[in-house]
Design an enzyme around this catalytic site. Structure first.
Site: not given
Ligand code: GRE
Ligand code: ZN
Length: 324
Positions: A8, A10, A166, A287
């Site tokens: 996960e 990003h 997600h 994350d």
């Molecule tokens: C996450 O991907 O867990 C996330 C977001 C946006 C803000 C905080 C966060 O996508 O932890």
């Molecule tokens: Zn995330």
């Protein structure tokens, strides 16, 4: 442990930058997140290298495509994001990155087509949606248990790829319970409530009786779902809503779900989730860049798992699930 695969993780594409949610974090943390989301070479790859992460499976960050109420615009933004991910990550570093496709579920057929294009032409390994999709306006959201999404799920099952559910935050009109408590209205709590409830909707709708081979991934050590499942089942059995499912609720979690460690680096919770789901259903994640890679790795590399189990959660389960 070297050779970890993180699931996960990003990035933000050029066109999806306006869809980032406000985070309410310190200036320094916001800078780390902004730097991390936009970057490949300067922060991301060195951080992976330093922390024994061999591969990141990269996805478009929240709220992404899901926040765009206009169908055609959502389709366009998804395509552009997937193309950008393919170009900046996969083409340049094919052994270090894999992709999960952004899917414009405002239009289920277009989402299915975009997923198929991403898998077959861009080499992606699955899909990721940032929660429900806005449809028509900013205060209408649709969850994916509705029958209109069956053609999408049919395609996901046909393509035999996992779908990452997600988190995102609730609609403005659904935030009354958090009034005066902005600290609860983000990843701290509201994200998990949204996502675990969405996952339960998928289960109790009978989606997995219709499409029994679907593979859904949820993060954050299960979004709070696993320790509540016995009670949900117990009350489900008393209820008179006329819903009939082929299996106990927990069985769908075991058969159709995978759980990652993203942003929840806590051993007793990991032990519980392993006990309920089985070791083959749990995958390491950070994350990035919302969480610190060094914190995730410090914990994971020392959390008292046997080396065999650490290999499974850290790498082997991901190789199998994503057919890497
Ligand atoms: C996450 O991907 O867990 C996330 C977001 C946006 C803000 C905080 C966060 O996508 O932890
Ligand atoms: Zn995330």
């Amino acid at each position: 442990m070297t050779g970890k695969i993180a699931i996960e993780e990003h990035f933000v594409s050029k066109e999806a930058t306006p869809y980032l949610p406000p985070l309410g974090v310190t200036v320094a943390v916001q800078k780390r997140i902004d730097d991390g989301l936009g970057d490949v070479e300067r922060y991301r790859l060195p951080e992976m290298y330093k922390n024994g992460i061999d591969v990141q499976i990269v996805s478009l960050t929240a709220d992404g495509v899901q926040l765009e109420p206009d169908r055609d615009k959502a389709v366009k933004i998804a395509k552009l994001a997937n193309d950008e991910l393919a170009e900046r990550f996969l083409a340049k570093y094919p052994t270090r990155f894999a992709g999960l496709a952004a899917v414009p579920l405002q239009d289920p057929k277009a989402a299915a087509d975009e997923l198929q294009r991403s898998i077959e032409q861009l080499g992606f390994k699955g899909a990721l949606a940032n929660g429900f999709s806005n449809v028509e306006d900013l205060d209408t959201g649709e969850y994916y248990d509705l029958p209109k999404f069956w053609p999408f799920w049919e395609r996901v099952q046909e393509l035999d790829v996992p779908f990452y559910l997600h988190p995102r935050g609730p609609l403005d009109s659904q935030q009354r319970i958090y009034e005066g408590h902005p600290e609860l209205l983000g990843p701290a709590w509201a994200f998990g409530v949204e996502t675990s409830t969405h996952a339960l909707r998928l289960i109790t709708s009978g989606l997995f009786d219709r499409f029994p081979k679907l593979k859904i991934i949820i993060g954050h050590l299960g979004e709070g779902l696993v320790p509540m499942m016995w009670r949900v089942q117990n009350r489900f059995d008393y209820a008179s809503f006329g819903k009939r499912l082929e299996k106990p609720l927990m069985q769908y979690l075991k058969d159709n779900f995978f759980i990652t460690t993203s942003g929840n680096f806590h051993t007793p919770t990991l032990v519980n989730v392993i006990a309920e789901m089985g070791i083959d259903r749990i995958l390491f994640s950070v994350d990035y860049p919302y969480e610190r890679t060094d914190q995730a790795v410090q914990w994971f590399d020392n959390c008292g798992l046997s080396e065999e189990d650490r290999q499974r959660i850290g790498r082997l389960n991901a190789l199998r699930l994503f057919k890497l």
